[in-house]
Design an enzyme around this catalytic site. Structure first.
Site, short mmCIF file in Angstrom:
data_model
loop_
_atom_site.label_atom_id
_atom_site.label_comp_id
_atom_site.label_asym_id
_atom_site.label_seq_id
_atom_site.Cartn_x
_atom_site.Cartn_y
_atom_site.Cartn_z
N GLY A 52 0.80 -1.22 0.00
CA GLY A 52 0.00 0.00 0.00
C GLY A 52 0.83 1.26 0.00
N GLU A 124 3.73 -2.25 8.40
CA GLU A 124 4.86 -2.90 7.71
C GLU A 124 6.15 -2.61 8.46
OE1 GLU A 124 4.73 -1.89 3.53
OE2 GLU A 124 2.71 -2.68 3.33
N ASP A 225 15.60 2.48 -18.05
CA ASP A 225 15.77 3.33 -19.24
C ASP A 225 15.94 4.80 -18.87
OD1 ASP A 225 15.17 0.93 -20.38
OD2 ASP A 225 13.39 1.60 -21.45
N ARG A 292 13.82 -3.50 6.09
CA ARG A 292 13.94 -4.50 5.04
C ARG A 292 15.37 -4.97 4.78
NH1 ARG A 292 10.09 -2.94 0.15
NH2 ARG A 292 8.41 -3.35 1.59
N LEU A 394 5.24 4.64 -3.26
CA LEU A 394 4.01 5.14 -3.88
C LEU A 394 3.75 6.56 -3.37
CD1 LEU A 394 1.67 2.00 -3.73
CD2 LEU A 394 2.81 2.95 -5.75
P1 FAD Z 1 6.27 2.60 -12.76
O1 FAD Z 1 4.99 2.38 -12.09
O2 FAD Z 1 7.18 1.44 -12.87
O3 FAD Z 1 5.95 3.11 -14.23
C1 FAD Z 1 6.98 3.19 -15.19
C2 FAD Z 1 6.39 3.56 -16.53
O4 FAD Z 1 7.44 3.94 -17.40
C3 FAD Z 1 5.64 2.45 -17.24
O5 FAD Z 1 4.48 2.99 -17.83
C4 FAD Z 1 6.59 2.02 -18.37
O6 FAD Z 1 5.96 1.54 -19.51
C5 FAD Z 1 7.25 3.34 -18.66
N1 FAD Z 1 8.58 3.24 -19.30
C6 FAD Z 1 9.72 2.72 -18.80
N2 FAD Z 1 10.72 2.87 -19.69
C7 FAD Z 1 10.19 3.51 -20.76
C8 FAD Z 1 10.70 3.93 -22.01
N3 FAD Z 1 11.98 3.74 -22.37
N4 FAD Z 1 9.86 4.53 -22.87
C9 FAD Z 1 8.55 4.73 -22.56
N5 FAD Z 1 8.01 4.35 -21.39
C10 FAD Z 1 8.83 3.75 -20.51
N6 FAD Z 1 5.77 0.59 -3.26
C11 FAD Z 1 4.98 1.02 -2.25
O7 FAD Z 1 5.07 2.18 -1.84
N7 FAD Z 1 4.07 0.17 -1.69
C12 FAD Z 1 3.92 -1.12 -2.10
O8 FAD Z 1 3.08 -1.83 -1.60
C13 FAD Z 1 4.76 -1.59 -3.14
N8 FAD Z 1 4.68 -2.87 -3.56
C14 FAD Z 1 5.42 -3.26 -4.63
C15 FAD Z 1 5.27 -4.56 -5.13
C16 FAD Z 1 5.94 -4.95 -6.27
C17 FAD Z 1 5.78 -6.36 -6.79
C18 FAD Z 1 6.80 -4.04 -6.94
C19 FAD Z 1 7.52 -4.44 -8.19
C20 FAD Z 1 6.97 -2.76 -6.42
C21 FAD Z 1 6.29 -2.37 -5.28
N9 FAD Z 1 6.45 -1.09 -4.76
C22 FAD Z 1 5.66 -0.68 -3.72
C23 FAD Z 1 7.28 -0.11 -5.44
C24 FAD Z 1 6.36 0.81 -6.27
O9 FAD Z 1 5.35 0.03 -6.85
C25 FAD Z 1 7.13 1.52 -7.36
O10 FAD Z 1 8.28 2.12 -6.85
C26 FAD Z 1 6.27 2.62 -7.98
O11 FAD Z 1 5.04 2.08 -8.37
C27 FAD Z 1 6.99 3.22 -9.16
O12 FAD Z 1 6.11 4.09 -9.83
P2 FAD Z 1 6.65 4.91 -11.05
O13 FAD Z 1 5.50 5.70 -11.56
O14 FAD Z 1 7.88 5.61 -10.69
O15 FAD Z 1 7.08 3.80 -12.13
C1 SIN Z 2 5.17 -5.11 0.05
O1 SIN Z 2 3.94 -5.17 -0.04
O2 SIN Z 2 5.85 -5.80 0.79
C2 SIN Z 2 5.87 -4.12 -0.79
C3 SIN Z 2 5.86 -2.83 -0.10
C4 SIN Z 2 6.90 -1.93 -0.68
O3 SIN Z 2 7.70 -2.33 -1.50
O4 SIN Z 2 6.91 -0.77 -0.25
#
Ligand code: FAD
Ligand code: SIN
Length: 542
Positions: A52, A124, A225, A292, A394
């Protein structure tokens, strides 16, 4: 390879996860916005978030407490101003997500004379209060549903799926003035055309780089990227040695590092060795709820000492109905592999999860390149320091996406400057690649050597060996890149090797062990006087 004439808009957003869409939705109120996503519009790390979003929400909690927890997890390397700014903006950012349609899990509270609805708050590791708003264990999917639906309803937002950004468009610097960013060259994967996309402000929101490691919780889009493009263009990047490994991913050949949320430990799940012994108390007084980095290193150490392939995580002592309601996705997914988590433990291992470093930005989302902004996992604001507190990413992405827009808006409003003429993409004498094995082999080598030499535990020797291998690979990939027509695999491989090199160089520069960076040759924390981020900057123009 052909090219297409320029597509123009006020704002270009590279990435359609939470950071990119937070920016785009705000920007669409004042101008035209183009959003690029390199796969489908919902395929992003955001979509997979389980636990979350952390934010001070209950009356028992306080900003001071969230700030202190974040600073403690960050092991002395957080920027206090960033922590204070982002934590204090949390409740507003969450309210904005709710306003845009996100449905977080609620609990119904019966007051004495009214009937109010409240949100369920998860717990957490590293958090001293319950403060994680969630949508069962599918928080990211719900946020992406709400944000992509909101974006689709805005006529000012044009989303181009399957468009892979290749290189940023940076004008040549003049005396006393660094070159500004005016957009990007991008490959349309459906037509194979390279397009020039011009904008007056460009927002990098490309997420993380988990694919640089052999085992990762991240989806395939996470190939670093944004960091590679920004670095090549001359932007400062920082703190890349701090790659966070999530302690608990399902150990199963078909599961592809499926994440088992930290929220399970928040609700009482216990780690055990296969002989039944618990071990977390030997590593930290908070046991399963330690930060963590501590939990991941403890599991790594138990696996190495006892020759184990995995350890167990057990929540089966909790009521089965509760487990199924609170963690429906994890319950169903494990069951599909024959593991009933209401009846017994599940095998888990750590995997690469989150890039704490990234493109350096200030608290307005500005990078060191004018007109180039960054937010979310691709950026380094100073919030996470040497180790991210669970569910703070997030939060950071939602807050900083909007803050970056607020400063980009100023540049647009000032109306100064017009883009210079940029040439069309020139493929030169590049030919179509017939030997895919050259790409897959390099890809595999990078990920394997990063896992073995630059993982949870490092040493000087392993880092030196990693660097010499990466330098060779980089040369090979570089010449292959210029000789062959581009496709998304080649673009990602070229970026992945740059990110791998930056992680290794950053790790080599840090002669201490702190937070997520643990080097057996420098096992102690360094002097407070030496505390500073690891910043790397190229000359640009590549
Ligand atoms: P992203 O959501 O990864 O979006 C990246 C975007 O960039 C995508 O649309 C992709 O297509 C685009 N993109 C990438 N490269 C290019 C390119 N060269 N050209 C065009 N488009 C491109 N965080 C929390 O706070 N709480 C959680 O519960 C949590 N759980 C997680 C569980 C998992 C399994 C994972 C993997 C991560 C988790 N995280 C969590 C971390 C969190 O989800 C991410 O850090 C966050 O969502 C990143 O958001 P963002 O918008 O920066 O990137
Ligand atoms: C998880 O749900 O354990 C992921 C939370 C996070 O990466 O912040």
């Amino acid at each position: 390879m052909k090219h297409r004439s320029p597509l123009n808009s006020d704002f270009l957003v590279i990435g359609g996860g939470i950071a990119g869409l937070a920016f785009a939705l705000a920007a669409s109120e004042v101008g035209t916005v183009t959003v690029l996503t390199k796969a489908g519009s919902r395929e992003a790390n955001t979509n997979y978030a389980q636990g979350g979003i952390a934010s001070v929400w209950s009356v028992d909690d306080s900003f001071e407490s969230h700030i202190e927890d974040t600073l403690r997890a960050g092991a002395g390397l957080c920027d206090r101003a960033a922590v204070e700014t982002i934590v204090c903006a949390g409740p507003d950012a969450v309210r904005e997500l709710i306003r845009l349609g996100t449905r977080f899990t609620r609990v119904e509270a019966n007051g004495a004379d009214d009937h109010e609805v409240e949100y369920d708050l998860g717990r957490e590791g590293g958090h001293s209060h319950r403060r994680v708003l969630h949508a069962q264990d599918l928080t990211g999917r719900e946020i992406m549903r709400a944000l992509t639906e909101a974006a689709a309803a805005r006529p000012n937002i044009r989303t181009l799926e399957n468009h892979v950004a290749v290189n940023l468009l940076i004008e040549s610097p003049s005396v006393g003035r660094p070159g500004s960013c005016w957009g990007v060259y991008a490959l349309d994967r459906d037509t194979n055309l390279i397009e020039k996309i011009l904008a007056r402000a460009t927002m990098l929101a490309t997420g993380g780089a988990g694919k640089v490691y052999l085992y990762t919780t991240n989806p395939d889009i996470a190939s670093g990227d944004g960091v590679a493009m920004a670095y090549r263009a001359g932007a400062a990047v920082a703190n890349l040695e701090f790659y966070q490994f999530h302690p608990t991913c399902l150990f199963h050949p078909a599961a592809k590092s499926f994440l088992i949320s930290e929220a399970l430990r928040g609700e009482g799940a216990i780690l055990r060795r296969p002989d039944g012994a618990t071990f977390m108390k030997n590593y930290h007084p908070d046991a399963e709820l330690a930060p963590r980095d501590v939990v991941a290193r403890a599991i790594d150490s138990e696996m190495k000492r006892h020759g184990l392939d995995f350890v167990y995580l057990d929540i089966s002592h909790r009521d089965a109905k509760y487990i199924k309601e609170r963690f429906p996705n994890i319950y169903k997914r494990c069951l599909s592999y024959g593991i009933d988590i209401t009846a017994g433990p599940m095998p888990v291992v750590p995997a690469a999860h989150y890039m704490c470093g990234g493109v350096w930005t200030d608290l307005e989302g500005r990078t060191t390149i004018p007109r180039l902004y960054a937010a979310g996992e691709v950026a380094m604001t100073g919030l996470h320091g040497a180790n991210r507190l669970a569910s703070n990413s997030l939060l950071e992405a939602a807050v900083m996406g909007r803050r970056a827009f607020a400063s980009a808006r100023g540049v647009i409003a000032s109306g100064d400057g017009r883009p210079p003429e940029f040439p069309e993409w020139d493929p030169g004498r590049a030919i179509r690649s017939e030997e895919r094995v050259l790409i897959t082999q390099s890809w595999d080598e990078i990920r394997r050597l990063m896992w073995n030499y630059v993982g949870i535990v490092r040493s000087d020797r392993r880092l030196e060996r990693a660097l010499s291998r990466i330098e060779l690979l980089k040369e090979e990939i570089h010449s292959y890149y210029w000789d062959h027509l581009l496709d998304s695999d080649l673009i990602e491989l070229r970026n992945l090797v740059v990110v791998a090199e930056l992680i290794v160089r950053s790790a080599m520069a840090r002669k201490e062990s702190r937070g997520l960076h643990y080097n057996i040759d420098h096992p102690n924390i360094g002097a407070a006087a030496d505390l500073r981020p690891t910043v790397i900057q190229s000359a640009g123009g590549v």
